[in-house]
Every structure is written in structure tokens, then in C-alpha cells.
Design a protein around this motif. Structure first.
Motif, PDB file in Angstrom:
ATOM      1  N   MET A   1       0.850  -1.184   0.000  1.00 18.65           N
ATOM      2  CA  MET A   1       0.000   0.000   0.000  1.00 18.65           C
ATOM      3  C   MET A   1       0.890   1.239   0.000  1.00 18.65           C
ATOM      4  N   ALA A   2       0.563   2.201  -0.833  1.00 15.55           N
ATOM      5  CA  ALA A   2       1.347   3.430  -0.919  1.00 15.55           C
ATOM      6  C   ALA A   2       1.275   4.186   0.402  1.00 15.55           C
ATOM      7  N   GLU A   3       2.190   5.099   0.564  1.00 17.43           N
ATOM      8  CA  GLU A   3       2.351   5.824   1.820  1.00 17.43           C
ATOM      9  C   GLU A   3       1.089   6.521   2.318  1.00 17.43           C
ATOM     10  N   SER A   4       0.373   7.222   1.434  1.00 21.89           N
ATOM     11  CA  SER A   4      -0.772   8.016   1.882  1.00 21.89           C
ATOM     12  C   SER A   4      -2.098   7.522   1.313  1.00 21.89           C
ATOM     13  N   THR A   5      -2.173   6.234   1.008  1.00 16.70           N
ATOM     14  CA  THR A   5      -3.414   5.706   0.443  1.00 16.70           C
ATOM     15  C   THR A   5      -4.042   4.684   1.378  1.00 16.70           C
ATOM     16  N   PHE A   6      -5.299   4.384   1.118  1.00 14.71           N
ATOM     17  CA  PHE A   6      -6.017   3.334   1.820  1.00 14.71           C
ATOM     18  C   PHE A   6      -6.882   2.607   0.801  1.00 14.71           C
ATOM     19  N   MET A   7      -7.394   1.446   1.170  1.00 12.31           N
ATOM     20  CA  MET A   7      -8.192   0.632   0.257  1.00 12.31           C
ATOM     21  C   MET A   7      -9.654   1.094   0.303  1.00 12.31           C
ATOM     22  N   LEU A   8     -10.230   1.295  -0.878  1.00 15.86           N
ATOM     23  CA  LEU A   8     -11.648   1.627  -1.012  1.00 15.86           C
ATOM     24  C   LEU A   8     -12.321   0.507  -1.780  1.00 15.86           C
ATOM     25  N   GLU A   9     -13.404  -0.021  -1.204  1.00 13.62           N
ATOM     26  CA  GLU A   9     -14.227  -1.023  -1.881  1.00 13.62           C
ATOM     27  C   GLU A   9     -15.633  -0.470  -1.996  1.00 13.62           C
ATOM     28  N   ILE A  10     -16.210  -0.551  -3.189  1.00 13.89           N
ATOM     29  CA  ILE A  10     -17.597  -0.153  -3.401  1.00 13.89           C
ATOM     30  C   ILE A  10     -18.332  -1.393  -3.873  1.00 13.89           C
ATOM     31  N   VAL A  11     -19.279  -1.845  -3.040  1.00 11.58           N
ATOM     32  CA  VAL A  11     -19.954  -3.112  -3.259  1.00 11.58           C
ATOM     33  C   VAL A  11     -21.456  -2.881  -3.370  1.00 11.58           C
ATOM     34  N   THR A  12     -22.079  -3.514  -4.373  1.00 12.73           N
ATOM     35  CA  THR A  12     -23.537  -3.515  -4.510  1.00 12.73           C
ATOM     36  C   THR A  12     -24.001  -4.961  -4.310  1.00 12.73           C
ATOM     37  N   PRO A  13     -25.311  -5.186  -4.199  1.00  8.70           N
ATOM     38  CA  PRO A  13     -25.768  -6.582  -4.077  1.00  8.70           C
ATOM     39  C   PRO A  13     -25.341  -7.450  -5.263  1.00  8.70           C
ATOM     40  N   GLU A  14     -25.106  -6.852  -6.421  1.00 13.53           N
ATOM     41  CA  GLU A  14     -24.751  -7.608  -7.614  1.00 13.53           C
ATOM     42  C   GLU A  14     -23.259  -7.868  -7.772  1.00 13.53           C
ATOM     43  N   GLN A  15     -22.408  -6.930  -7.299  1.00 12.70           N
ATOM     44  CA  GLN A  15     -20.988  -7.050  -7.633  1.00 12.70           C
ATOM     45  C   GLN A  15     -20.108  -6.163  -6.761  1.00 12.70           C
ATOM     46  N   ILE A  16     -18.808  -6.455  -6.815  1.00  9.98           N
ATOM     47  CA  ILE A  16     -17.811  -5.529  -6.276  1.00  9.98           C
ATOM     48  C   ILE A  16     -17.512  -4.590  -7.441  1.00  9.98           C
ATOM     49  N   LEU A  17     -17.989  -3.369  -7.341  1.00 10.27           N
ATOM     50  CA  LEU A  17     -17.893  -2.416  -8.445  1.00 10.27           C
ATOM     51  C   LEU A  17     -16.503  -1.786  -8.530  1.00 10.27           C
ATOM     52  N   PHE A  18     -15.883  -1.588  -7.369  1.00 19.03           N
ATOM     53  CA  PHE A  18     -14.584  -0.910  -7.346  1.00 19.03           C
ATOM     54  C   PHE A  18     -13.793  -1.432  -6.156  1.00 19.03           C
ATOM     55  N   ARG A  19     -12.513  -1.679  -6.372  1.00 18.23           N
ATOM     56  CA  ARG A  19     -11.624  -2.063  -5.275  1.00 18.23           C
ATOM     57  C   ARG A  19     -10.221  -1.639  -5.666  1.00 18.23           C
ATOM     58  N   ASP A  20      -9.731  -0.578  -5.006  1.00 17.53           N
ATOM     59  CA  ASP A  20      -8.396  -0.085  -5.321  1.00 17.53           C
ATOM     60  C   ASP A  20      -7.954   0.869  -4.213  1.00 17.53           C
ATOM     61  N   GLU A  21      -6.702   1.263  -4.286  1.00 18.35           N
ATOM     62  CA  GLU A  21      -6.176   2.222  -3.317  1.00 18.35           C
ATOM     63  C   GLU A  21      -6.507   3.636  -3.766  1.00 18.35           C
ATOM     64  N   VAL A  22      -6.872   4.463  -2.796  1.00 18.37           N
ATOM     65  CA  VAL A  22      -7.224   5.856  -3.074  1.00 18.37           C
ATOM     66  C   VAL A  22      -6.542   6.757  -2.057  1.00 18.37           C
ATOM     67  N   GLN A  23      -6.436   8.046  -2.426  1.00 21.06           N
ATOM     68  CA  GLN A  23      -5.829   9.028  -1.519  1.00 21.06           C
ATOM     69  C   GLN A  23      -6.850   9.586  -0.537  1.00 21.06           C
ATOM     70  N   PHE A  24      -8.079   9.826  -1.029  1.00 19.08           N
ATOM     71  CA  PHE A  24      -9.156  10.252  -0.143  1.00 19.08           C
ATOM     72  C   PHE A  24     -10.490   9.935  -0.785  1.00 19.08           C
ATOM     73  N   MET A  25     -11.534  10.022   0.032  1.00 19.56           N
ATOM     74  CA  MET A  25     -12.887   9.747  -0.430  1.00 19.56           C
ATOM     75  C   MET A  25     -13.832  10.697   0.295  1.00 19.56           C
ATOM     76  N   VAL A  26     -14.844  11.183  -0.419  1.00 22.62           N
ATOM     77  CA  VAL A  26     -15.900  11.987   0.189  1.00 22.62           C
ATOM     78  C   VAL A  26     -17.216  11.314  -0.191  1.00 22.62           C
ATOM     79  N   ALA A  27     -18.002  10.931   0.823  1.00 22.13           N
ATOM     80  CA  ALA A  27     -19.248  10.205   0.594  1.00 22.13           C
ATOM     81  C   ALA A  27     -20.439  11.031   1.090  1.00 22.13           C
ATOM     82  N   PRO A  28     -21.621  10.824   0.473  1.00 20.00           N
ATOM     83  CA  PRO A  28     -22.822  11.565   0.878  1.00 20.00           C
ATOM     84  C   PRO A  28     -23.465  10.952   2.128  1.00 20.00           C
ATOM     85  N   GLY A  29     -22.956  11.316   3.292  1.00 21.12           N
ATOM     86  CA  GLY A  29     -23.479  10.776   4.546  1.00 21.12           C
ATOM     87  C   GLY A  29     -24.872  11.302   4.856  1.00 21.12           C
TER      88      GLY A  29
END
Length: 136
Positions: A1-29
Motif C-alpha cells: 500500500m502506498a504511503e498516503s493511500t487506503f483501500m476503497l471497496e464499493i460493493v452492490t448486491p450484484e458485484q464488487i464495483l470498485f476495489r483499489d487504493e485511493v488518496q481520499f474519499m468523500v461520501a454523501p453521509g
């Protein structure tokens, strides 16, 4: 894992849509936008219909339309469990605009058999899809 990244997984009932390292994430809480970076405290939160933004490991900002769900952050892994999720780059803008117009017409007509909550949710989903596709 890169120095300033973390793993992001985006999963729906049908599939794992995205799985990769990212620097940041902003979600609609449910209570407002949630910003997540590496070493975030453990968290479980509800998500609203909206746009999830993230910056991938190479620094490119990406967007996804979500139709609600949950996010869990633990040990530098953020897992988004979404009812539906759509990559902004793959959204059919014409179809999303048509859905938005249809929902707006339904809300304006206010017919007796109108399910108000369902029509409002359809409008919110269409707007989120257009924002994720950067068509607004």
C-alpha cells in the motif's frame, strides 16, 4: 500500500464495483458529507443518495452515483455497501436527463395515485447520476 493511500471497496448486491487504493474519499453521509483519508478512526455511517468522490492513487479525481447504503471504515479499508452505484464515466447522460424530467413532471402533476416519496427518490437518483457524470 502506498504511503498516503487506503483501500476503497464499493460493493452492490450484484458485484464488487470498485476495489483499489485511493488518496481520499468523500461520501454523501446521512448527516452531511463524510471525508475519509488514511488512518481514519473506525466508523460506520448511513449514506444518502448522492455522489461519492475519490482521488485514485495516481491523483485523478473520480465520481460515482450512489443510491444510499452504508460505509464502514476499519484498519485503512473503507467499504461502501450501496443499494446501487454507477461509475460517473459510464452513466448514460441522456437517459439520466430523461429520468430527471420524468420525475419532475410526476411531482408537478401531483396525481392522486402518485407515490410522493418514490417520485422524490427517483428525482434525487437522476440528479446524483447527472452530477457524477458532470452533466449538470
Amino acid at each position: 500500500m502506498a504511503e498516503s493511500t487506503f483501500m476503497l471497496e464499493i460493493v452492490t448486491p450484484e458485484q464488487i464495483l470498485f476495489r483499489d487504493e485511493v488518496q481520499f474519499m468523500v461520501a454523501p453521509g446521512a448527516e452531511g458529507e463524510l471525508g475519509i483519508m488514511k488512518n481514519h478512526a473506525p466508523l460506520v455511517a448511513a449514506l444518502n443518495i448522492g455522489v461519492l468522490r475519490y482521488k485514485n492513487a495516481s491523483g485523478t479525481q473520480k465520481k460515482m452515483a450512489l443510491s444510499g447504503g452504508f460505509v464502514e471504515v476499519i484498519d485503512n479499508v473503507a467499504r461502501v455497501l450501496a443499494e446501487t452505484a454507477e461509475d460517473g464515466e459510464h452513466i448514460d447522460v441522456l437517459r439520466a436527463k430523461a429520468a430527471k424530467e420524468r420525475a419532475e413532471r410526476r411531482l408537478q402533476a401531483r396525481e392522486d395515485n402518485l407515490n410522493l416519496a418514490r417520485a422524490e427518490m427517483a428525482l434525487k437518483r437522476a440528479i446524483a447520476r447527472l452530477k457524477a457524470a458532470e452533466a449538470m
